[in-house]
Structures are given as structure tokens and as C-alpha cells.
Design a protein around this motif. Structure first.
Motif, PDB file in Angstrom:
ATOM      1  N   TRP A  62       1.862   0.285   8.233  1.00  0.00           N
ATOM      2  CA  TRP A  62       2.473   1.019   9.350  1.00  0.00           C
ATOM      3  C   TRP A  62       4.003   0.960   9.300  1.00  0.00           C
ATOM      4  O   TRP A  62       4.692   1.738   9.949  1.00  0.00           O
ATOM      5  CB  TRP A  62       1.989   0.447  10.684  1.00  0.00           C
ATOM      6  CG  TRP A  62       2.195  -1.051  10.815  1.00  0.00           C
ATOM      7  CD1 TRP A  62       1.373  -2.029  10.377  1.00  0.00           C
ATOM      8  CD2 TRP A  62       3.337  -1.704  11.397  1.00  0.00           C
ATOM      9  NE1 TRP A  62       1.895  -3.273  10.637  1.00  0.00           N
ATOM     10  CE2 TRP A  62       3.106  -3.095  11.275  1.00  0.00           C
ATOM     11  CE3 TRP A  62       4.502  -1.265  12.010  1.00  0.00           C
ATOM     12  CZ2 TRP A  62       4.014  -4.043  11.737  1.00  0.00           C
ATOM     13  CZ3 TRP A  62       5.396  -2.219  12.482  1.00  0.00           C
ATOM     14  CH2 TRP A  62       5.144  -3.580  12.344  1.00  0.00           C
ATOM     15  N   ILE A  63       4.524   0.015   8.491  1.00  0.00           N
ATOM     16  CA  ILE A  63       5.985  -0.065   8.345  1.00  0.00           C
ATOM     17  C   ILE A  63       6.424   0.941   7.289  1.00  0.00           C
ATOM     18  O   ILE A  63       5.823   1.012   6.210  1.00  0.00           O
ATOM     19  CB  ILE A  63       6.416  -1.483   7.920  1.00  0.00           C
ATOM     20  CG1 ILE A  63       5.976  -2.507   8.973  1.00  0.00           C
ATOM     21  CG2 ILE A  63       7.927  -1.564   7.702  1.00  0.00           C
ATOM     22  CD1 ILE A  63       6.284  -3.948   8.585  1.00  0.00           C
ATOM     23  N   PRO A  64       7.449   1.741   7.558  1.00  0.00           N
ATOM     24  CA  PRO A  64       7.903   2.728   6.562  1.00  0.00           C
ATOM     25  C   PRO A  64       8.198   2.076   5.214  1.00  0.00           C
ATOM     26  O   PRO A  64       8.828   1.019   5.160  1.00  0.00           O
ATOM     27  CB  PRO A  64       9.183   3.300   7.196  1.00  0.00           C
ATOM     28  CG  PRO A  64       9.006   3.082   8.653  1.00  0.00           C
ATOM     29  CD  PRO A  64       8.236   1.799   8.795  1.00  0.00           C
ATOM     30  N   SER A  65       7.704   2.682   4.126  1.00  0.00           N
ATOM     31  CA  SER A  65       7.893   2.106   2.792  1.00  0.00           C
ATOM     32  C   SER A  65       9.370   1.969   2.451  1.00  0.00           C
ATOM     33  O   SER A  65       9.777   1.035   1.738  1.00  0.00           O
ATOM     34  CB  SER A  65       7.197   2.974   1.743  1.00  0.00           C
ATOM     35  OG  SER A  65       7.733   4.296   1.762  1.00  0.00           O
ATOM     36  N   GLU A  66      10.199   2.898   2.976  1.00  0.00           N
ATOM     37  CA  GLU A  66      11.637   2.824   2.688  1.00  0.00           C
ATOM     38  C   GLU A  66      12.226   1.531   3.239  1.00  0.00           C
ATOM     39  O   GLU A  66      13.095   0.903   2.606  1.00  0.00           O
ATOM     40  CB  GLU A  66      12.378   4.025   3.301  1.00  0.00           C
ATOM     41  CG  GLU A  66      12.059   5.359   2.659  1.00  0.00           C
ATOM     42  CD  GLU A  66      10.758   5.955   3.195  1.00  0.00           C
ATOM     43  OE1 GLU A  66      10.139   5.332   4.077  1.00  0.00           O
ATOM     44  OE2 GLU A  66      10.361   7.037   2.714  1.00  0.00           O
ATOM     45  N   GLN A 112       6.774  -6.376  -0.146  1.00  0.00           N
ATOM     46  CA  GLN A 112       6.879  -4.905  -0.174  1.00  0.00           C
ATOM     47  C   GLN A 112       5.758  -4.294  -1.012  1.00  0.00           C
ATOM     48  O   GLN A 112       5.124  -3.314  -0.609  1.00  0.00           O
ATOM     49  CB  GLN A 112       8.238  -4.521  -0.745  1.00  0.00           C
ATOM     50  CG  GLN A 112       8.387  -3.037  -1.023  1.00  0.00           C
ATOM     51  CD  GLN A 112       9.057  -2.769  -2.344  1.00  0.00           C
ATOM     52  OE1 GLN A 112       9.965  -3.488  -2.733  1.00  0.00           O
ATOM     53  NE2 GLN A 112       8.609  -1.754  -3.032  1.00  0.00           N
ATOM     54  N   ILE A 113       5.473  -4.905  -2.164  1.00  0.00           N
ATOM     55  CA  ILE A 113       4.441  -4.378  -3.062  1.00  0.00           C
ATOM     56  C   ILE A 113       3.052  -4.535  -2.466  1.00  0.00           C
ATOM     57  O   ILE A 113       2.189  -3.663  -2.577  1.00  0.00           O
ATOM     58  CB  ILE A 113       4.531  -5.075  -4.439  1.00  0.00           C
ATOM     59  CG1 ILE A 113       5.855  -4.710  -5.122  1.00  0.00           C
ATOM     60  CG2 ILE A 113       3.356  -4.708  -5.335  1.00  0.00           C
ATOM     61  CD1 ILE A 113       6.142  -5.515  -6.368  1.00  0.00           C
ATOM     62  N   GLN A 114       2.820  -5.666  -1.782  1.00  0.00           N
ATOM     63  CA  GLN A 114       1.490  -5.955  -1.242  1.00  0.00           C
ATOM     64  C   GLN A 114       1.361  -5.512   0.222  1.00  0.00           C
ATOM     65  O   GLN A 114       0.461  -5.959   0.929  1.00  0.00           O
ATOM     66  CB  GLN A 114       1.223  -7.470  -1.326  1.00  0.00           C
ATOM     67  CG  GLN A 114       1.245  -8.038  -2.732  1.00  0.00           C
ATOM     68  CD  GLN A 114       0.003  -7.681  -3.530  1.00  0.00           C
ATOM     69  OE1 GLN A 114      -0.980  -7.206  -2.957  1.00  0.00           O
ATOM     70  NE2 GLN A 114       0.036  -7.909  -4.834  1.00  0.00           N
ATOM     71  N   ALA A 115       2.259  -4.674   0.671  1.00  0.00           N
ATOM     72  CA  ALA A 115       2.297  -4.294   2.090  1.00  0.00           C
ATOM     73  C   ALA A 115       0.951  -3.750   2.586  1.00  0.00           C
ATOM     74  O   ALA A 115       0.478  -4.121   3.671  1.00  0.00           O
ATOM     75  CB  ALA A 115       3.395  -3.267   2.325  1.00  0.00           C
ATOM     76  N   ALA A 116       0.330  -2.899   1.793  1.00  0.00           N
ATOM     77  CA  ALA A 116      -0.941  -2.303   2.222  1.00  0.00           C
ATOM     78  C   ALA A 116      -2.018  -3.366   2.374  1.00  0.00           C
ATOM     79  O   ALA A 116      -2.778  -3.376   3.361  1.00  0.00           O
ATOM     80  CB  ALA A 116      -1.383  -1.247   1.210  1.00  0.00           C
TER      81      ALA A 116
END
Length: 310
Positions: free
Chosen positions: A270-274, A260-264
Motif C-alpha cells: 500500500w506504500i507507493p513504490s517510489e 523495499q524489495i520485499q515490500a509486497a
């Protein structure tokens, strides 16, 4: 790409560390037959009192010791309610969680004269204690982000495995969690063994709280545990009440949060952060739903013991 992978592994280890301490604490408690729902509250106490100690004494390792003592004292409350008064262990755990959240909020206002969070404290427990390891080519990035608590957590797992499965105390611990009446007939003090197990559980959960406050942000804020005590319980069940299994489960939950933290960086923006923030909790629900297979708790887990009662 290798640097990114190392960064994710390091992040996974850091995020899993508080869970590892609490999950191993849960293993000790439940192997002795006491359900410790209070892990969340004990973590809160450890996180708060470690920062409170730093505020007054400015000694990081003394603060860690204070967190452990706060955890033991809180766990003794559970011990009295669950072992001697034979209260419902789940209800007692929930009550302690509520008490810990309220007490720390009150003390925060009393000491810092404001609500929400404490001031930051100066601590060296958020940096790698072995900087020479960070100079190793390729994998040095992995060690660069590790804190002393990460090393302690891995050592704790090894010690817990040895104590539970290779020592006479571990044998007594498991026997009172499986069949306390039979253990009693063999001369094992069921009450004493359960108290020791609950106190070990409290010490580790208190240490978990210190890892969360002193090992990450150097302050205490209301709600900072964010249900990690309950995730640790899920990891314990996920790991089938075994220290190594609990470790692997905690790493899985840590990985979910690290992603989740390294998503970018991973191209997952493109996946919603929520949704990404939900990943650790979705993993918890899947674990508790039995997706990983059937988990069988110790036979007397959650069962109060009354000497002489048939």
C-alpha cells in the motif's frame, strides 16, 4: 514467517556487501587523512573491468583480480592529485567520478559496439560457495542466497579492524590522519603511508564494483552503481570511521533496500513504490544530518601535508 525473515536477512547481506567493501576502503583512506569522494568512480571502474576481463578470459576470479587492479590504478590518480599535488580532495574525487563514468561508457561502445549495457557473462560468483550450509534446517534459507563476496566482505571487516587497531601499520595510519607533522618528526613517511592507504581504499572499492557486477547481474550497465559509493561514504561517517561501525551502517542501508524489495511480502504494497525506493537515500540523508549522533573525523582528514611547512 521465519522463511521471510531469513530471506530479508540474506537480501540485506547481499545488498550491503558492495557498500561494506567501499566503506571499509573509505575508512582506510580517511584514517590516513585523504577524503576519498572517488569511491563511486572506482566502483564503476571495478564493475566494468571485471566484466571486460570475463568477456575476454572467462575466469571469474581473474576478473575479480582485474577489478582490484583497476581500483588501485584509479586510486593512484587520486593519490597523485591529493597527496603530491595537494589538490582539493573533494574536487579531485568528483573529477575522477566523472572520468570513470565517461571512460567506461566509451569503452563499452568500443568493445560491445552499443551503449547502455554489456552482454551477460557466465559466472559462478552469484551462488553460495558452501551449498552444504543451505541444507541446515530453518536457517538454511539464509545461506542459500549468499555469494562468495558476502563472506569476503565479512572477513574484510575483521582484517581491517585488526590492521587498523592492532598493528604498527595501523598506528602509523592513524597518526598521519590525526597529526601528520608529529608523525613525520617520529620518522613516519606521511606520503608513503597515505599512498598505501589510498591504494587499499582503491583495491576495496574495485572489489566492491566486482561484487556489484559479477556478484549480482553478471553484466555492466551505465549507472549501475546508483550512488552506492556515496552511500558507502555516508556509512563510513555513520560508523564513525570504524570498521565495525561501518559494517553495521552498511547493514542498515542494506536492510532499507531489502525492505523495499520485499515490500509486497511484508504487506507494505500500500506504500507507493517510489517512496520505498527512496528509503536508502533517506537513510543516507538522516545519517549525514547527524541523527545518529555527532561524528568526529580524523583531525587531518582532507588536509594536504607539505613536509617542512608550519
Amino acid at each position: 514467517m521465519s522463511i521471510l525473515i531469513m530471506a530479508i536477512i540474506a537480501s540485506t547481506l547481499r545488498l550491503a556487501t558492495p557498500l561494506i567493501f567501499s566503506a571499509i576502503g573509505g575508512v582506510f583512506s580517511e584514517r590516513a587523512g585523504v577524503v576519498n569522494i572517488a569511491l563511486e568512480g572506482i566502483m564503476i571502474m571495478g564493475a566494468f573491468f571485471s566484466i571486460l576481463s570475463m568477456h575476454f578470459f572467462n575466469s571469474p576470479w581473474l576478473a575479480v583480480l582485474v577489478a582490484i587492479l583497476a581500483g588501485i590504478i584509479t586510486s593512484l590518480l587520486l593519490g597523485v592529485l591529493a597527496i603530491h599535488l595537494r589538490a582539493n580532495q573533494v574536487v579531485a574525487g568528483v573529477a575522477i567520478n566523472l572520468l570513470a563514468a565517461s571512460l567506461t561508457s566509451y569503452l563499452l561502445v568500443m568493445v560491445w559496439k552499443r551503449s547502455g549495457q554489456t552482454d551477460s557473462v557466465a559466472s559462478n560468483l552469484t551462488v553460495n560457495p558452501f551449498p552444504v550450509l543451505a541444507k541446515i534446517p530453518v536457517i538454511g534459507v539464509l545461506f542459500d542466497g549468499l555469494t562468495p563476496f558476502v563472506y569476503l566482505a565479512l572477513i574484510t571487516v575483521a582484517i581491517a579492524y585488526y590492521v587498523i587497531f592492532k598493528t604498527p601499520f595501523g598506528l602509523r595510519l592513524r597518526s598521519v590522519g590525526e597529526h601528520p607533522a608529529a608523525a613525520d618528526t617520529l620518522g613516519i613517511n606521511v606520503y608513503k603511508t597515505r599512498y598505501i592507504a589510498v591504494m587499499i581504499s582503491g583495491a576495496l572499492a574495485g572489489l566492491s564494483g566486482a561484487a556489484l557486477s559479477l556478484g549480482t547481474v553478471n553484466l555492466f550497465r551505465n549507472g549501475m552503481t546508483s550512488g552506492k559509493g556515496f552511500i558507502a561514504l555516508a556509512a563510513m561517517i555513520f560508523g564513525k570511521w570504524h570498521p565495525v561501525g561501518a559494517l553495521l551502517a552498511c547493514l542498515f542501508f542494506g536492510l532499507a533496500e531489502a525492505v523495499q524489495i520485499q515490500a509486497a511480502s511484508l504487506g507494505l504494497s500500500w506504500i507507493p513504490s517510489e517512496f520505498l525506493q527512496m528509503l536508502p537515500y533517506i537513510a543516507t540523508i538522516l545519517a549525514l544530518a547527524g541523527v545518529v549522533g555527532k561524528s568526529v573525523a580524523p583531525a587531518a582528514d582532507g588536509e594536504p601535508y607539505e613536509k617542512g611547512h608550519r
